[in-house]
Structure formats: C-alpha cells, structure tokens
Design a protein around this motif. Structure first.
Motif, PDB file in Angstrom:
ATOM      1  N   GLN A 223       0.837  -1.213   0.000  1.00 58.75           N
ATOM      2  CA  GLN A 223       0.000   0.000   0.000  1.00 58.75           C
ATOM      3  C   GLN A 223       0.862   1.249   0.000  1.00 58.75           C
ATOM      4  N   CYS A 224       2.126   1.096   0.377  1.00 60.54           N
ATOM      5  CA  CYS A 224       3.028   2.250   0.279  1.00 60.54           C
ATOM      6  C   CYS A 224       4.456   1.753   0.112  1.00 60.54           C
ATOM      7  N   LEU A 225       5.307   2.629  -0.409  1.00 59.77           N
ATOM      8  CA  LEU A 225       6.732   2.347  -0.548  1.00 59.77           C
ATOM      9  C   LEU A 225       7.479   3.253   0.405  1.00 59.77           C
ATOM     10  N   SER A 226       8.482   2.701   1.072  1.00 61.25           N
ATOM     11  CA  SER A 226       9.227   3.481   2.064  1.00 61.25           C
ATOM     12  C   SER A 226      10.126   4.513   1.398  1.00 61.25           C
ATOM     13  N   GLU A 227      10.329   5.629   2.094  1.00 60.90           N
ATOM     14  CA  GLU A 227      11.298   6.633   1.625  1.00 60.90           C
ATOM     15  C   GLU A 227      12.709   6.035   1.617  1.00 60.90           C
ATOM     16  N   ASP A 228      12.886   4.875   2.305  1.00 57.96           N
ATOM     17  CA  ASP A 228      14.206   4.227   2.339  1.00 57.96           C
ATOM     18  C   ASP A 228      14.651   3.743   0.965  1.00 57.96           C
ATOM     19  N   VAL A 229      13.771   3.850  -0.023  1.00 61.51           N
ATOM     20  CA  VAL A 229      14.168   3.461  -1.370  1.00 61.51           C
ATOM     21  C   VAL A 229      15.415   4.242  -1.803  1.00 61.51           C
ATOM     22  N   ARG A 230      15.630   5.389  -1.158  1.00 68.42           N
ATOM     23  CA  ARG A 230      16.808   6.202  -1.509  1.00 68.42           C
ATOM     24  C   ARG A 230      18.124   5.509  -1.150  1.00 68.42           C
ATOM     25  N   LEU A 231      18.061   4.471  -0.319  1.00 75.34           N
ATOM     26  CA  LEU A 231      19.276   3.737   0.063  1.00 75.34           C
ATOM     27  C   LEU A 231      19.754   2.813  -1.064  1.00 75.34           C
TER      28      LEU A 231
ATOM     29  N   GLN B 187      -1.139  -2.113  -4.473  1.00 75.91           N
ATOM     30  CA  GLN B 187      -2.269  -1.257  -4.073  1.00 75.91           C
ATOM     31  C   GLN B 187      -1.768   0.116  -3.634  1.00 75.91           C
ATOM     32  N   LEU B 188      -0.734   0.596  -4.343  1.00 77.10           N
ATOM     33  CA  LEU B 188      -0.130   1.883  -3.984  1.00 77.10           C
ATOM     34  C   LEU B 188      -1.070   3.039  -4.318  1.00 77.10           C
ATOM     35  N   THR B 189      -1.243   3.956  -3.378  1.00 74.10           N
ATOM     36  CA  THR B 189      -2.036   5.165  -3.654  1.00 74.10           C
ATOM     37  C   THR B 189      -1.131   6.374  -3.873  1.00 74.10           C
TER      38      THR B 189
END
Length: 553
Positions: free
Chosen positions: A45-53, A66-68
């Motif tokens: 339902q969401c992706l973490s801001e940690d994707v920047r790592l 199911q990302l909004t």
C-alpha cells in the motif's frame, strides 16, 4: 517490504560474521550495489522513503500492487532507467519524479491519475511512456520537450484535445489515443515525420487530419468515430500506409485517390454508409484484407462480400474495363493529340471539369493549361503545392464557371483583382501562403461559402470577410490575429464554423456569445486567460453561453 531489502547495500551478509573461511564465490566484499528490484504483484500500500538507500537501481518494478502514492525519495534514484508503477491506485505523481533524467521507460497505466506535473518535459531521455487507463483530461504542454519519446500511450482517458506542441516529439513512432473524447486532431500532428502507428479509435472525430509529412505512417486506426468524409487530401501523402482501419464511421464515399496507397495490405471500411466504391481498388497490389460488410453498396451483391477479399478484388478488377470514365487515366497520346495537350489531362477538363496543376513546384502556371480549357466550363481549379508568388492572371478567363479554387501551399503574398472577379466562387483555399491582408474588392464574391486562410500571416481578422454574407466557414488558424469584431461577426448570419486556433488573441470579446449561428468555434492555442481551457473543452455551445454570461448589463 522487509527493511533488510532497503539496506541490502549497507549491511554485510550475516554469514560473513560467522564464517571467515569461505571460497572465492562468496567474496561478499566484492558484492556490487543492487540494480534491479522487482516487487510486482504483491499487496503493497506504500513504498518506504528508504528506497533512496538503493541509489544504483536502474529498474524498479512495483506493478500490480495497491499503492495510492509514491515516495518523493524516488527522485534521488538518479540511475533509474525503467520505472513500472502500473496497475496501482495512484492519484498523483510526486514532482520529485521529474528529476529522473536518465529514465527511459515510465509505465503508469491502469491508475487513477487525473493530472500530471507540469515539469513532465524534464524527463528528456524518456523513450516509452504509458498513461493509458487513467482519468486524464489534459496533457501538460511540456510534453513537447520529450523529443526522444518513441512510444506514447494515452488510450482510455478523458482527453478532449491534444496540445499541438505534441508535434515537436520528433522521434515518436507510435501514438495511441484510443477511447478518449477527441473531436479534432491538431493539424500540426501532420508534421510528425517519424510517426508509424497512429491509433484514434473510439473518439468523436468528424474528419481525418491531413498528413503531409507522415511519409512513414504504416498504420492508421480511426474506427468507431463520426467521420463522414474521406478526402483525397487525407490520403494522398500516406505512401507507406499498410493498414487503414475506418470501420463503424459514417463515411459515404471512397475517393479514387485511395489507389495511391500502393502498400495497403488491410482496408477495413465495415459498417459505414458507402454506396459505391472505386473499382480501381481492385488494382491495389498488396491488398490482402478488405472488409466492406454493413454498407449499403449498390454495385456489389451481398453474397460476393462473403466470398472473401480475393474474389472481391477480382470482381472489382473485372469492372474497371466497363468503367470507361476512370478519372485516373490520362487519354492516350495519339497522332491527333496536339503537342500542348500531351501533358494535360484533357479527360479531367472535359469530364471532371477540373483544371489541375499541383505539386509541380512551379513558379508560374503554363499558358498551355489555360489554352487547353477553350470553351469547356471548368468548375474546379487546383494549383496547390507550387511556388506561385501571385494569383495566375489568366484565372479570370474561368470566371463564368469556376466555383472551387485551391491555391494552398504556395508563396502568394497578395490577392489580385482577377480573383475578385470569379463571381461564382463558393470555395476558396489559400492556406499556407504569405498573406497579410485581403483586398476590399473581394466583397464581390457574394457566393463564397468556405474560405481557408490557415497558416498565413494575418495580424487582424480581414475586414472584407464581414461583408461576404454567404460565408458559412472561415478557417483562420495559425495566423497572428490579435482581435475580432463580434458586432460585425453577428451580421454574418450564415457563419457556422469559425476556426481561430493558434493566433494571438489576448481576449475573447463576450459579445461573441451573441453569434448564435456558430456551431463550431475553435479558440485553443491563443494567449487569452478566459475562457479557461476547461470551458473550451466543453464545446462551442458552452463557450458561447459562458461568453454571454460575461456581457456587461
């Protein structure tokens, strides 16, 4: 997403702590950073801001979740080349995404997007963009900057028009606008030289655009629209076309020029209002599929339609011999032919009442053309696509019969008095010339119904037009017209179509709303602030009503 996925570049593998005597294959300290992350078909339902790592990512695939929303940290993945967020529930896109300057493929289809960030044009390296199956009502003008885009899919949205700037996408090969609410296609689309596939099915088009520059166009799909007329102009430049799909429209006839499409393999004209076909269709060398069912064809028996394409083509070919007046054939040169007539289509002059000398890049029309007319009443003159600097003076010799004159695509900078003497003229096409004004003497053309002045250099609405009361259609798009006089326009009580797109109108006078005969008023591409685009998109009746509501009491 488990936290250790985001930290995979940072944390050393656990076995390294436990066992220091492993072989070369497990040399974890030589491990490279993660470049591909595929999280598709989960329930995120969401992706973490940690994707920047994970700054080395080149591919991120999170389709079918199911990302909004998307994390703004995505904008920091400066190596990202492919991002697939399709089949989610996204309502918007973070502005930060526009920083991904290396992005080549962006898949956003099957979401709930209603608008796109204005900065979309910053994604200059984009080659593939899929926005189909969303709720978009317009496209940012910055799309024009996507000059490397090869495939653009806008199908199944709520677009009422396309910005003309889209024509700047000079690499675009495939454009899909299926199932929108398009009533017109910008004429500039015709300049897209790389375009190979164009899908316009299931819209509200009443006519096809002309495609002078689309020399590479191979497939044109425009079925399920409201197209009534198929003109020679729509077809004659499409030398590469192999698929022409026009089923479920309201087309009444097929022009003989369809035989110019020598590479045509599939022609679908099913479910139209076609009553007769040019028999020369049988001569198209590559045609493998011809669909004609659901038309009120008078000359072809129904059982023949069911026997398949090859039988149908054979039948059409057999009829060519019977059809003596085939307009494409020049009469044979015989000993009786005058030398001057050998390059003149006398058949066109005598049977079709047509005097044609077009696409010759000629600076003057040869006298022998006019000499050949003699006493034949010529109704149509086509001198388009030459290098004429002025109106050929001898055109006045045709004044008692000519009613349709085409001088488009020349270098004409002024209208001569000879043209003003063609008192039977009903249609005049002078688009794509260098005109800045029209002479007052044109008032004598009392029967003129249609005038096309698009792509000239008019700075004001030519005042003489206000006095030609038979005018039904005035096409003035792509000029520099800065103002119009609504009170004078109102006197033109036959005027049904007025095209002022892509001019310099800084304001639209509210009194224009009183011109109630107007059925089509096109104002897009002007610098005025009101009416806003949302009002324009609702169509002419809504625009006129809006303007009337603004008239000071």
């Amino acid at each position: 997403v488990p936290q250790h996925v985001w930290r995979i570049n940072l944390d050393t593998p656990e076995e390294a702590h436990q066992n220091l005597s492993f072989g070369a294959a497990d040399r974890w300290w030589e491990q490279t950073d993660l470049t591909k992350l595929i999280l598709a078909s989960n329930k995120l339902q969401c992706l973490s801001e940690d994707v920047r790592l994970l700054p080395a990512l080149t591919v991120l695939d999170v389709h079918d979740n199911q990302l909004t929303s998307l994390p703004s940290a995505l904008g920091q993945l400066e190596n990202l080349q492919k991002l697939d967020v399709s089949h989610n529930k996204l309502k918007g896109i973070p502005e930060e995404l526009m920083q991904l300057s290396h992005l080549k493929s962006l898949l956003l289809h099957h979401n709930e997007l209603t608008h796109l960030p204005d900065g979309f044009g910053q994604l200059v390296n984009l080659e593939e963009l899929d926005l189909s199956n969303n709720h978009l009502t317009d496209i940012p003008t910055s799309f024009a900057l996507l000059i490397n885009l090869v495939r653009l899919n806008l199908a199944c949205n709520q677009l009422k028009n396309l910005p003309a700037d889209i024509s700047a996408m000079k690499s675009l090969r495939q454009l899909d606008c299926t199932k929108n609410y398009l009533e017109t296609v910008p004429s500039k689309l015709a300049t897209m030289a790389s375009l190979e596939q164009l899908y316009l099915r299931k819209n509200k088009l009443r006519s096809l655009p002309e495609f002078p520059s689309c020399k590479l166009l191979k497939e044109l799909h425009a079925g399920e629209n409201q197209i009534e007329i198929l003109n020679a102009e729509n077809l004659k430049h499409l030398n590469s076309l192999s698929v022409l799909e026009l089923r479920d429209n309201k087309i009444k006839s097929v022009p003989d020029e369809i035989t110019l499409l020598q590479k045509l393999e599939r022609l679908d004209l099913a479910n139209n209002d076609i009553s007769r076909l040019p028999y020369t269709l049988g001569n198209l060398p590559q045609l493998k599929f011809l669909a004609l069912e659901g038309n009120p064809l008078r000359t072809i028996r129904r059982d023949l339609l069911q026997k398949g394409t090859q039988e149908l083509l054979k039948y059409l070919r057999s009829k060519i011999q019977d059809d003596v007046s085939s307009p494409n054939e020049e009469p044979p040169v015989t000993a009786m032919t005058l030398p001057s007539e050998s390059r003149i289509n006398m058949h066109a002059i005598t049977s079709l009442k047509l005097l044609e000398y077009s696409e010759k890049q000629a600076a003057v029309i040869p006298d022998e053309m006019f000499d050949a007319v003699r006493s034949n009443p010529v109704a149509t003159v086509n001198f388009s696509k030459n290098q004429l600097n002025g109106i050929p003076p001898r055109i006045v010799e045709l004044k008692d019969s000519v009613c349709d004159v085409n001088l488009g695509f020349n270098k004409i900078s002024s209208i001569s008095l000879e043209l003003c003497m063609l008192h039977k003229l009903t249609h005049l096409d002078i688009r794509n010339n260098f005109l800045t004004s029209l002479p007052e003497e044109m008032e004598a053309l009392t029967r003129l119904q249609v005038i096309n002045l698009s792509f000239n250099r008019f700075k004001v609405f030519p005042s003489v037009l206000y006095r030609i009361l038979a005018l039904e259609t005035v096409l003035l798009s792509n000029n520099q017209v800065g103002s119009i006089d609504p009170l004078q326009l109102k006197k033109m009580d036959k005027l049904g179509t007025l095209d002022l797109q892509n001019n310099d109108l800084l304001q639209v006078p509210p009194e224009l709303g009183n011109c109630e005969t107007l059925r089509t008023l096109l104002l897009e591409g002007n610098p005025f602030r009101t009416p806003r685009a949302a009002v324009l998109a609702k169509g002419t009746a809504a625009v006129l009503e809006y303007l009337r509501s603004r008239i000071p009491i």
